[in-house]
Design an enzyme around this catalytic site. Structure first.
Site, short mmCIF file in Angstrom:
data_model
loop_
_atom_site.label_atom_id
_atom_site.label_comp_id
_atom_site.label_asym_id
_atom_site.label_seq_id
_atom_site.Cartn_x
_atom_site.Cartn_y
_atom_site.Cartn_z
N ASP A 80 0.81 -1.32 -0.04
CA ASP A 80 0.09 0.05 -0.08
C ASP A 80 0.89 1.28 -0.14
OD1 ASP A 80 0.71 -0.70 2.42
OD2 ASP A 80 -0.66 0.81 3.58
N GLU A 142 0.24 -1.34 5.72
CA GLU A 142 1.05 -1.00 6.47
C GLU A 142 0.98 0.46 7.03
OE1 GLU A 142 4.92 0.79 7.65
OE2 GLU A 142 3.74 1.13 6.19
#
Length: 386
Positions: A80, A142
């Protein structure tokens, strides 16, 4: 059909919008990135497993394994990115753009670039005999919740003996980082007309004392805990935002304070949260208010790997740098808790992460591939050591 080149891989990864955010209007699935990585890994001969994250629709982890045997090396990263403001970028953040010796794009250094370079390193040695497996681990979210790493920590994990997390570190090995807590304290009093304080209980007055006690705690932590490895050598506690009341002529009935606390290795997030609650109870009683606590996200524990670790020593030898400590948090403690020696080591600078016009310098590519290839040779092509 030949695999895409390293830059073609990176370009395809950047083109996939995998923003993660606590705000639903910005949050995106990481499935596109996972599918790209899974396809390339399968083409290279990996066994690939894609794991949906329970409770997080559209979010996935991927574990790809090349070779068999005990131990092995995990090359890990998150899929991400943070949200961005495209109108402020010089070029499209979802189009890999090369200029002035740099590759621009959202996630180039934080941290999609690492996956492209890891696969290039594997391609250079995959015709050799693997005595221990190489694993590519790709995680979700994350940047906002670390739900991917948390889900992994509840499983048996990838099973490797060594783990490299490719966060941007300018190719300097990181063996320590602080933990992080992000919590809020909500104080509830009773609203009333401001002309008569006896008509209500002012929550903001109580939060003033809450802030004072948190500042006392901050000073005590700075006095009692210090680690010279860190640029900021003490724990930090930041009073980040406050919201309360609704009008100047109304007694504030509710007020909320949010803060973050970054602890040093050897300290416990749970113990710190318990200490904060202990200090807040007398304030609630003295002010006749209700007090509630919320974890804005579950937090990340401090991380420290031994300077005598075989992985740390090898990373220092290959990079020519002594391992360092950093103030930001990563997924390292989750992998370490699964039994792996862990280092944070990746291309690009943390100074470019989360920035407009994020980039990775072209001169980071070849050194990073060489380091990763050598780590694969050391921890996968040689027989496991007892």
């Amino acid at each position: 059909m030949p695999l895409p080149s390293t830059l073609e891989k990176l370009s395809a990864l950047i083109a996939e919008n995998s923003i993660s955010s606590v705000l639903p209007e910005y949050d995106q699935s990481n499935e596109g990135v996972i599918n790209l990585l899974a396809g390339w890994c399968r083409d290279l001969g990996f066994e690939v497993s894609i794991m949906p994250i329970e409770g997080h629709p559209g979010k996935f982890n991927m574990l790809a394994t090349y070779g068999r045997g005990p131990g092995g090396l995990v090359l890990s990263g998150h899929t991400d990115t943070v949200p961005c403001n495209p109108e402020k970028w010089t070029s499209d953040p979802f189009t890999l753009t090369e200029r002035d010796g740099k590759l621009y794009g959202l996630g180039t250094c934080d941290m999609k670039g690492f996956f492209a370079l890891a696969l290039e390193a594997l391609e250079q040695v995959r015709d050799k005999t693997f005595h221990q497996p190489l694993m590519i681990l790709a995680t979700a979210d994350e940047e906002c919740s670390m739900s991917g790493a948390r889900a992994l920590s509840q499983s048996t994990g990838p099973g490797g003996r060594y783990a490299v997390i490719g966060e941007p570190s300018s190719l300097r090995p990181v063996r320590m980082h602080k933990g992080i807590i992000m919590d809020s304290i909500r104080v509830t009093g009773r609203a009333g007309h401001s002309s008569n304080p006896a008509l209500g209980i002012n929550a903001m007055d109580a939060v003033h004392e809450v802030m004072g006690e948190l500042k006392n705690l901050r000073a005590e932590l700075a006095e009692n805990y210090r680690d010279a490895h860190f640029a900021v050598q003490t724990p930090t506690l930041n009073l980040g935002c406050i919201h309360g009341g609704d009008n100047p002529n109304r007694i504030c009935g509710s007020c909320e304070l949010a803060f973050d606390l970054r602890a040093l290795p050897g300290m416990s997030n749970d113990d710190l949260r318990e200490e904060i609650r202990r200090r807040m109870n007398p304030i609630a009683a003295q002010n006749n208010v209700e007090m509630s606590f919320e974890q804005l996200f579950p937090g990340v524990e401090p991380f420290a790997e031994s300077e005598n670790s075989a992985l740390i020593k090898e990373a220092e030898r290959l990079t020519g740098y002594t391992s360092v400590a950093v103030n930001y948090a990563t997924e390292a403690p989750f992998l370490q808790n699964l039994g792996m020696e862990t280092v944070v080591l990746g291309p690009g600078s943390i100074d470019q992460a989360h920035q407009v016009d994020e980039f990775m310098a072209l001169d980071q590519i070849e050194p990073c591939v060489n380091i990763l290839r050598n780590l694969i040779e050391r921890f996968c092509l040689t027989p496991a050591r007892d």
